[in-house]
Scaffold this motif. Structure first.
Motif, PDB file in Angstrom:
ATOM      1  N   ARG A   1      18.670  -1.622 -19.182  1.00 18.42           N
ATOM      2  CA  ARG A   1      18.166  -0.742 -20.252  1.00 18.42           C
ATOM      3  C   ARG A   1      17.010  -1.399 -20.997  1.00 18.42           C
ATOM      4  N   ALA A   2      17.112  -2.696 -21.233  1.00 16.11           N
ATOM      5  CA  ALA A   2      16.027  -3.395 -21.930  1.00 16.11           C
ATOM      6  C   ALA A   2      14.767  -3.427 -21.068  1.00 16.11           C
ATOM      7  N   ARG A   3      14.929  -3.717 -19.782  1.00 13.77           N
ATOM      8  CA  ARG A   3      13.755  -3.765 -18.893  1.00 13.77           C
ATOM      9  C   ARG A   3      13.101  -2.397 -18.752  1.00 13.77           C
ATOM     10  N   MET A   4      13.888  -1.334 -18.744  1.00 15.11           N
ATOM     11  CA  MET A   4      13.311   0.015 -18.684  1.00 15.11           C
ATOM     12  C   MET A   4      12.433   0.262 -19.907  1.00 15.11           C
ATOM     13  N   ALA A   5      12.887  -0.159 -21.071  1.00 20.89           N
ATOM     14  CA  ALA A   5      12.085   0.013 -22.285  1.00 20.89           C
ATOM     15  C   ALA A   5      10.808  -0.822 -22.221  1.00 20.89           C
ATOM     16  N   LEU A   6      10.910  -2.020 -21.699  1.00 22.33           N
ATOM     17  CA  LEU A   6       9.719  -2.867 -21.561  1.00 22.33           C
ATOM     18  C   LEU A   6       8.706  -2.217 -20.619  1.00 22.33           C
ATOM     19  N   ILE A   7       9.186  -1.657 -19.540  1.00 23.14           N
ATOM     20  CA  ILE A   7       8.296  -0.984 -18.582  1.00 23.14           C
ATOM     21  C   ILE A   7       7.657   0.236 -19.224  1.00 23.14           C
ATOM     22  N   ARG A   8       8.449   1.051 -19.869  1.00 23.87           N
ATOM     23  CA  ARG A   8       7.906   2.282 -20.474  1.00 23.87           C
ATOM     24  C   ARG A   8       6.912   1.982 -21.595  1.00 23.87           C
TER      25      ARG A   8
ATOM     26  N   PRO B   1      17.363  18.741 -22.442  1.00 24.27           N
ATOM     27  CA  PRO B   1      17.030  17.378 -21.990  1.00 24.27           C
ATOM     28  C   PRO B   1      17.238  16.366 -23.115  1.00 24.27           C
ATOM     29  N   ILE B   2      17.614  15.161 -22.731  1.00 26.14           N
ATOM     30  CA  ILE B   2      17.749  14.098 -23.717  1.00 26.14           C
ATOM     31  C   ILE B   2      16.485  13.253 -23.687  1.00 26.14           C
ATOM     32  N   SER B   3      16.253  12.519 -24.752  1.00 26.63           N
ATOM     33  CA  SER B   3      15.048  11.707 -24.831  1.00 26.63           C
ATOM     34  C   SER B   3      15.053  10.646 -23.724  1.00 26.63           C
ATOM     35  N   THR B   4      13.862  10.248 -23.336  1.00 22.69           N
ATOM     36  CA  THR B   4      13.730   9.210 -22.312  1.00 22.69           C
ATOM     37  C   THR B   4      14.410   7.924 -22.760  1.00 22.69           C
ATOM     38  N   ALA B   5      14.254   7.556 -24.021  1.00 19.91           N
ATOM     39  CA  ALA B   5      14.868   6.325 -24.523  1.00 19.91           C
ATOM     40  C   ALA B   5      16.388   6.409 -24.444  1.00 19.91           C
ATOM     41  N   LEU B   6      16.959   7.530 -24.861  1.00 18.53           N
ATOM     42  CA  LEU B   6      18.416   7.679 -24.781  1.00 18.53           C
ATOM     43  C   LEU B   6      18.866   7.676 -23.328  1.00 18.53           C
ATOM     44  N   SER B   7      18.137   8.347 -22.486  1.00 19.50           N
ATOM     45  CA  SER B   7      18.463   8.354 -21.061  1.00 19.50           C
ATOM     46  C   SER B   7      18.486   6.938 -20.503  1.00 19.50           C
ATOM     47  N   ASP B   8      17.464   6.151 -20.838  1.00 18.21           N
ATOM     48  CA  ASP B   8      17.396   4.768 -20.366  1.00 18.21           C
ATOM     49  C   ASP B   8      18.515   3.904 -20.935  1.00 18.21           C
ATOM     50  N   ALA B   9      19.002   4.248 -22.116  1.00 17.39           N
ATOM     51  CA  ALA B   9      20.096   3.492 -22.729  1.00 17.39           C
ATOM     52  C   ALA B   9      21.431   3.788 -22.051  1.00 17.39           C
ATOM     53  N   LEU B  10      21.551   4.961 -21.428  1.00 17.35           N
ATOM     54  CA  LEU B  10      22.825   5.387 -20.850  1.00 17.35           C
ATOM     55  C   LEU B  10      22.913   5.227 -19.335  1.00 17.35           C
ATOM     56  N   PHE B  11      21.845   5.585 -18.622  1.00 21.35           N
ATOM     57  CA  PHE B  11      21.993   5.705 -17.167  1.00 21.35           C
ATOM     58  C   PHE B  11      22.370   4.417 -16.446  1.00 21.35           C
ATOM     59  N   PRO B  12      21.980   3.218 -16.910  1.00 19.60           N
ATOM     60  CA  PRO B  12      22.400   2.022 -16.159  1.00 19.60           C
ATOM     61  C   PRO B  12      23.927   1.866 -16.066  1.00 19.60           C
ATOM     62  N   PHE B  13      24.630   2.337 -17.066  1.00 22.74           N
ATOM     63  CA  PHE B  13      26.091   2.248 -17.075  1.00 22.74           C
ATOM     64  C   PHE B  13      26.698   3.306 -16.159  1.00 22.74           C
ATOM     65  N   VAL B  14      26.106   4.490 -16.175  1.00 24.94           N
ATOM     66  CA  VAL B  14      26.568   5.547 -15.271  1.00 24.94           C
ATOM     67  C   VAL B  14      26.291   5.136 -13.824  1.00 24.94           C
ATOM     68  N   ARG B  15      25.170   4.486 -13.590  1.00 23.26           N
ATOM     69  CA  ARG B  15      24.840   3.968 -12.258  1.00 23.26           C
ATOM     70  C   ARG B  15      25.914   2.986 -11.792  1.00 23.26           C
ATOM     71  N   GLN B  16      26.308   2.078 -12.671  1.00 24.67           N
ATOM     72  CA  GLN B  16      27.317   1.090 -12.322  1.00 24.67           C
ATOM     73  C   GLN B  16      28.646   1.776 -11.993  1.00 24.67           C
ATOM     74  N   PHE B  17      29.008   2.766 -12.778  1.00 27.85           N
ATOM     75  CA  PHE B  17      30.235   3.519 -12.536  1.00 27.85           C
ATOM     76  C   PHE B  17      30.143   4.241 -11.189  1.00 27.85           C
ATOM     77  N   ALA B  18      29.045   4.925 -10.955  1.00 29.60           N
ATOM     78  CA  ALA B  18      28.867   5.696  -9.717  1.00 29.60           C
ATOM     79  C   ALA B  18      28.924   4.792  -8.490  1.00 29.60           C
ATOM     80  N   ASN B  19      28.334   3.632  -8.575  1.00 27.38           N
ATOM     81  CA  ASN B  19      28.261   2.737  -7.424  1.00 27.38           C
ATOM     82  C   ASN B  19      29.599   2.110  -7.054  1.00 27.38           C
ATOM     83  N   HIS B  20      30.556   2.161  -7.947  1.00 27.95           N
ATOM     84  CA  HIS B  20      31.856   1.566  -7.641  1.00 27.95           C
ATOM     85  C   HIS B  20      32.587   2.357  -6.552  1.00 27.95           C
TER      86      HIS B  20
END
Length: 190
Positions: free
Chosen positions: A17-24, A133-152
């Motif tokens: 999430r931090a790296r996504m913000a740095l990139i954006r 739609p949710i804000s890009t910042a909120l999306s970036d704050a949430l999706f890495p955790f959903v990704r981790q859950f999905a990948n399990h």
């Protein structure tokens, strides 16, 4: 003026999430990839808790929390709704995610029970995304955790009736920014 230093671990959702913000925000940093089992002394000196991400600014300021890094580089002031969603994500969802993914690390953790509790959050998130739609910042704050859950258990995750979550997550994972975010760096050695 030097670049800020970012201590990171590639797969950590907080670091993502931090790296996504740095990139954006197009904030350039000196990226220092660490292995959590082999933390560098400098990281421990500036942040004794030893978690990632940690950002060291040129003026000596240390930012130790991923959300604070996001807020700093994006100049992001969370509104009440964003704050509530991040709280749910970082506390309730992450609690169940950890016990679903790593039940052997916790006493009496029932992986399926925690998966079902985490699924309640995803059902609610699906409804939120469906509404607007949710804000890009909120999306970036949430999706890495959903990704981790999905990948399990991707097969189980993909079979769930969360069409908006599936589309939203795929959009994030397929983005150019995420590809940049997941660039592999060698372990930084002091």
């Amino acid at each position: 003026m030097g670049k800020p230093i970012l201590y990171s671990f590639r797969r950590c959702p907080y670091a993502i999430r931090a790296r996504m913000a740095l990139i954006r925000s197009q904030t350039e940093v000196e990226h220092r990839e660490v292995l959590l089992r082999d933390r560098p002394n400098h990281l421990m000196e500036i942040s004794p808790k030893g978690t990632v991400p940690v950002m060291l600014l040129d003026d000596g300021t240390v930012i130790e929390e991923s959300l604070e890094i996001m807020q700093y580089v994006l100049n992001w002031q969370l509104n009440q709704d964003e704050g509530e969603w991040i709280h749910k994500n970082d506390n309730e969802f992450k609690f169940h995610l950890d016990r679903y993914k790593y039940p052997n690390r916790y006493d009496n953790a029932d992986s399926f029970e925690h998966r079902n509790k985490a699924a309640e959050y995803l059902f609610e998130l699906n409804g939120k995304i469906a509404g607007k739609p949710i804000s890009t910042a909120l999306s970036d704050a949430l999706f890495p955790f959903v990704r981790q859950f999905a990948n399990h258990d991707r097969q189980w995750f993909d079979s769930q009736d969360w069409p908006y979550v599936h589309t939203w997550l795929a959009s994030n994972l397929d983005s150019e920014e995420f590809a940049i975010c997941m660039t592999k760096f060698p372990q930084w050695v002091q």
